[in-house]
Write a protein that holds these residues in place. Structure first.
Motif, PDB file in Angstrom:
ATOM      1  N   GLY A 161      13.147 -23.465 -22.175  1.00 13.90           N
ATOM      2  CA  GLY A 161      14.141 -23.329 -20.997  1.00 13.90           C
ATOM      3  C   GLY A 161      13.628 -22.291 -20.164  1.00 13.90           C
ATOM      4  N   ASN A 162      13.799 -22.411 -18.713  1.00 10.90           N
ATOM      5  CA  ASN A 162      13.119 -21.212 -17.878  1.00 10.90           C
ATOM      6  C   ASN A 162      13.836 -21.438 -16.575  1.00 10.90           C
ATOM      7  N   LEU A 170      13.127 -15.029 -17.635  1.00 10.55           N
ATOM      8  CA  LEU A 170      12.356 -15.878 -16.679  1.00 10.55           C
ATOM      9  C   LEU A 170      10.783 -15.831 -17.143  1.00 10.55           C
ATOM     10  N   HIS A 171      10.511 -16.953 -17.832  1.00 10.27           N
ATOM     11  CA  HIS A 171       9.069 -16.757 -18.251  1.00 10.27           C
ATOM     12  C   HIS A 171       7.985 -16.897 -16.906  1.00 10.27           C
ATOM     13  N   PRO A 172       7.009 -16.296 -16.982  1.00 14.60           N
ATOM     14  CA  PRO A 172       5.869 -16.666 -15.971  1.00 14.60           C
ATOM     15  C   PRO A 172       5.660 -18.279 -16.043  1.00 14.60           C
ATOM     16  N   ALA A 173       5.354 -18.771 -14.766  1.00 15.83           N
ATOM     17  CA  ALA A 173       5.063 -20.080 -14.746  1.00 15.83           C
ATOM     18  C   ALA A 173       3.631 -20.243 -15.644  1.00 15.83           C
ATOM     19  N   ALA A 174       2.707 -19.319 -15.456  1.00 19.93           N
ATOM     20  CA  ALA A 174       1.289 -19.562 -16.020  1.00 19.93           C
ATOM     21  C   ALA A 174       1.655 -19.480 -17.525  1.00 19.93           C
ATOM     22  N   SER A 175       2.351 -18.771 -17.908  1.00 19.51           N
ATOM     23  CA  SER A 175       2.553 -18.745 -19.499  1.00 19.51           C
ATOM     24  C   SER A 175       3.102 -20.188 -20.180  1.00 19.51           C
ATOM     25  N   ILE A 176       3.996 -20.680 -19.319  1.00 14.87           N
ATOM     26  CA  ILE A 176       4.560 -21.889 -19.478  1.00 14.87           C
ATOM     27  C   ILE A 176       3.484 -23.042 -19.581  1.00 14.87           C
ATOM     28  N   ASP A 189      13.188 -26.919 -19.543  1.00 10.61           N
ATOM     29  CA  ASP A 189      14.501 -27.236 -18.912  1.00 10.61           C
ATOM     30  C   ASP A 189      14.630 -26.200 -17.674  1.00 10.61           C
ATOM     31  N   GLU A 190      14.854 -26.493 -16.775  1.00 10.31           N
ATOM     32  CA  GLU A 190      14.921 -25.814 -15.454  1.00 10.31           C
ATOM     33  C   GLU A 190      16.459 -25.723 -14.853  1.00 10.31           C
ATOM     34  N   ALA A 191      17.394 -25.972 -15.700  1.00  6.70           N
ATOM     35  CA  ALA A 191      18.798 -26.183 -15.306  1.00  6.70           C
ATOM     36  C   ALA A 191      19.322 -24.903 -14.356  1.00  6.70           C
ATOM     37  N   ARG A 200      11.459 -18.628  -8.272  1.00  7.74           N
ATOM     38  CA  ARG A 200      10.172 -17.885  -8.667  1.00  7.74           C
ATOM     39  C   ARG A 200       9.995 -18.627 -10.150  1.00  7.74           C
ATOM     40  N   GLU A 201       8.597 -18.885 -10.431  1.00  6.62           N
ATOM     41  CA  GLU A 201       8.043 -19.284 -11.623  1.00  6.62           C
ATOM     42  C   GLU A 201       8.531 -20.970 -11.925  1.00  6.62           C
ATOM     43  N   ALA A 202       8.962 -21.598 -11.013  1.00  4.55           N
ATOM     44  CA  ALA A 202       9.430 -22.960 -11.076  1.00  4.55           C
ATOM     45  C   ALA A 202       8.333 -23.934 -11.375  1.00  4.55           C
ATOM     46  N   LEU A 203       8.449 -24.822 -12.049  1.00  3.85           N
ATOM     47  CA  LEU A 203       7.336 -25.858 -12.284  1.00  3.85           C
ATOM     48  C   LEU A 203       7.849 -27.361 -11.613  1.00  3.85           C
ATOM     49  N   ALA A 204       8.941 -27.331 -11.176  1.00  2.00           N
ATOM     50  CA  ALA A 204       9.345 -28.643 -10.655  1.00  2.00           C
ATOM     51  C   ALA A 204       8.549 -28.689  -9.457  1.00  2.00           C
TER      52      ALA A 204
END
Length: 369
Positions: A161-162, A170-176, A189-191, A200-204
Motif C-alpha cells: 500500500g502507498n 508514504l514510500h518513495p515511488a522509486a523504492s516501490i 494499493d493507492e486508495a 507525491r510518489e504516485a505510480l498511477a
C-alpha cells in the motif's frame, strides 16, 4: 530473510508465512457498526462530511436510467483521461476490495507476498482463493519504511500500500518501482493517494514499470463506501484477465456516474484542496499527540495519509475508555506486524481533534491507575 511461522505483535521480523493469528476481516466500520450514532468516528478512514451535495445530486440524477443495463464506457474513458493512459489499461471495479478478489482468482500465482502492516483484504482474498501467502513485515524500529531487498526474489505477486494503511507511511515511488521484476505482478494499493498533496510518489499512470497494477478507490475521499466504486490501472492483458473474472455489469449505474464525476477537473481541484486541509488537520492532531509522549505514546512519523498510527501502553484499556467518552478509534492488533498496543486514528477537523485529545487525556489517566 524468510522464516516460517508467525511473529509477535511488535512489528519486528523480516518475513513470515501468513497464519490465522490476525482477524484479517476486521475493518474500521466494525468499531462503529452497532452504536456508531453515539460515537464520534475516528475509526473509519472516510473523509467526514462527504459526499458533497453536488456529488449526491449527480448520483441521484443517474437513478432515472436504472431501467437500462449499466454502460461503463464513459466512466472508463474519464478515468483513462484523468491518468493519461489508454482506455484499455482501465478496469472499473466495485471498490478496490473487488479488485483484490479479482487478482487473487484470475492471476496464475505461485508465490504471493504481502508487505505488512497494511490493509488486510489483499491477503484475505488470496487465502480465500487457496493461495499460501508469505508476509514481509516492516519494522516499527525503522518507521515501517520499505526495504525492497526484504522481498523474496521468487515472489511472483507482491502487494504493498502507498500511502500504507494503517501506518500512514508514504514510500518513495522509486523504492516501490524497484520491486518490479520480469514475471512478477506488482500490486500497489493507492486508495489514499488522492489524500496526499500533489499525489507525491504516485505510480498511477506509469506504463514503464513491468507488471505494475495500481488500485485506486473513490470511496475514501468522496464518502462513497456504501456505493462501492474503484478502478484498476494495468497493462491491457492484465485488465482483460481480470475483467473475465468479473460478473456481467459489475459496477452499478449510480457508481459509474460517481466515477465519471469524481475524476472531473472540478472534482480533482476539490480533492486537492481537501488533501491540503487533511495535511493541516493531521499536523494539528500529531502535535497534540506529542503532548502524551511522557505517558509513553509514540506516533509513527512522518504520517502522510488521512490517518495516523500510534503506540501506547495499555492501548486496549485506553480504547475502551475512549468509547465510554464518545470516541471510536481503530484497534491495531488485527494488522499483521502490530499488536494490541497500537491504535489507528482517522484525521478529523480541529474541533473534533481537540475534543478527542481531551478525552484521550482522561482515558490515559484511567488506564494508568
Amino acid at each position: 530473510m524468510r522464516t516460517e511461522g508467525a511473529y509477535g505483535g511488535d512489528g519486528h521480523g523480516a518475513g513470515s508465512r501468513g497464519d490465522d493469528a490476525h482477524d484479517l476481516r476486521h475493518h474500521g466500520d466494525a468499531e462503529v457498526r452497532d452504536d456508531g450514532s453515539a460515537l464520534t468516528d475516528l475509526a473509519v478512514n472516510v473523509r467526514a462530511d462527504t459526499p458533497p451535495a453536488w456529488l449526491r445530486e449527480h448520483v441521484a440524477a443517474s437513478l432515472d436510467g436504472l431501467a437500462a443495463y449499466p454502460d461503463g464506457r464513459a466512466a472508463r474513458a474519464a478515468v483513462a483521461a484523468r491518468h493519461g493512459v489508454p482506455v484499455e489499461r482501465v478496469l472499473l471495479t466495485a471498490g478496490a476490495a473487488e479488485a483484490f478478489v479479482l487478482l487473487a482468482r484470475a492471476l496464475k500465482v505461485r508465490q504471493p507476498v504481502v508487505v505488512h502492516p497494511q490493509f488486510t483484504e489483499p491477503e484475505a482474498a488470496l487465502r480465500d482463493a487457496g493461495h499460501t501467502v508469505d508476509r514481509v513485515l516492516l519494522r516499527a524500529s525503522d518507521g515501517f519504511q520499505l526495504d525492497p531487498s526484504a522481498v523474496p526474489e521468487d515472489a511472483d505477486l507482491v502487494v504493498i500500500g502507498n500511502p500504507t494503511n494503517p501506518t500512514s507511511v508514504l514510500h518513495p515511488a522509486a523504492s516501490i518501482a524497484a520491486l518490479a521484476r520480469p514475471g512478477r505482478t506488482l500490486v500497489v494499493d493507492e486508495a489514499f493517494m488522492d489524500a496526499v498533496p500533489g499525489e507525491r510518489e504516485a505510480l498511477a499512470g506509469r506504463t514503464d514499470i513491468p507488471g505494475l497494477v495500481v488500485l485506486r478507490s473513490l470511496t475514501k475521499t468522496w464518502g462513497l463506501a456504501g456505493l462501492r466504486i474503484g478502478y484498476v490501472l494495468a497493462a491491457p492483458d492484465t485488465v482483460r484477465e481480470l475483467s473475465r473474472a468479473q460478473p456481467l455489469w459489475p459496477v452499478s449505474t449510480p457508481a459509474l456516474a460517481a466515477a465519471e464525476a469524481c475524476v472531473s477537473p472540478r472534482a480533482l481541484a476539490e480533492a486537492a484542496h481537501a488533501a491540503r486541509k487533511v495535511a493541516s488537520d493531521r499536523a494539528h492532531l500529531v502535535a497534540g499527540l506529542r503532548e502524551f509522549e511522557p505517558d509513553g505514546l509514540r506516533v509513527v512519523e512522518p504520517a502522510e495519509g488521512p490517518f495516523v498510527l500510534i503506540r501506547l501502553p495499555r492501548a486496549v484499556v485506553v480504547r475502551r475508555q475512549l468509547r465510554g467518552l464518545g470516541f471510536a478509534v481503530r484497534r491495531g492488533d488485527t494488522f499483521p506486524g502490530l499488536g494490541d498496543d497500537w491504535l489507528r486514528l482517522a484525521v478529523r477537523d480541529r474541533a473534533t481533534v481537540n475534543g478527542f485529545l481531551q478525552a484521550l487525556d482522561r482515558a490515559v489517566v484511567v488506564a494508568g491507575r
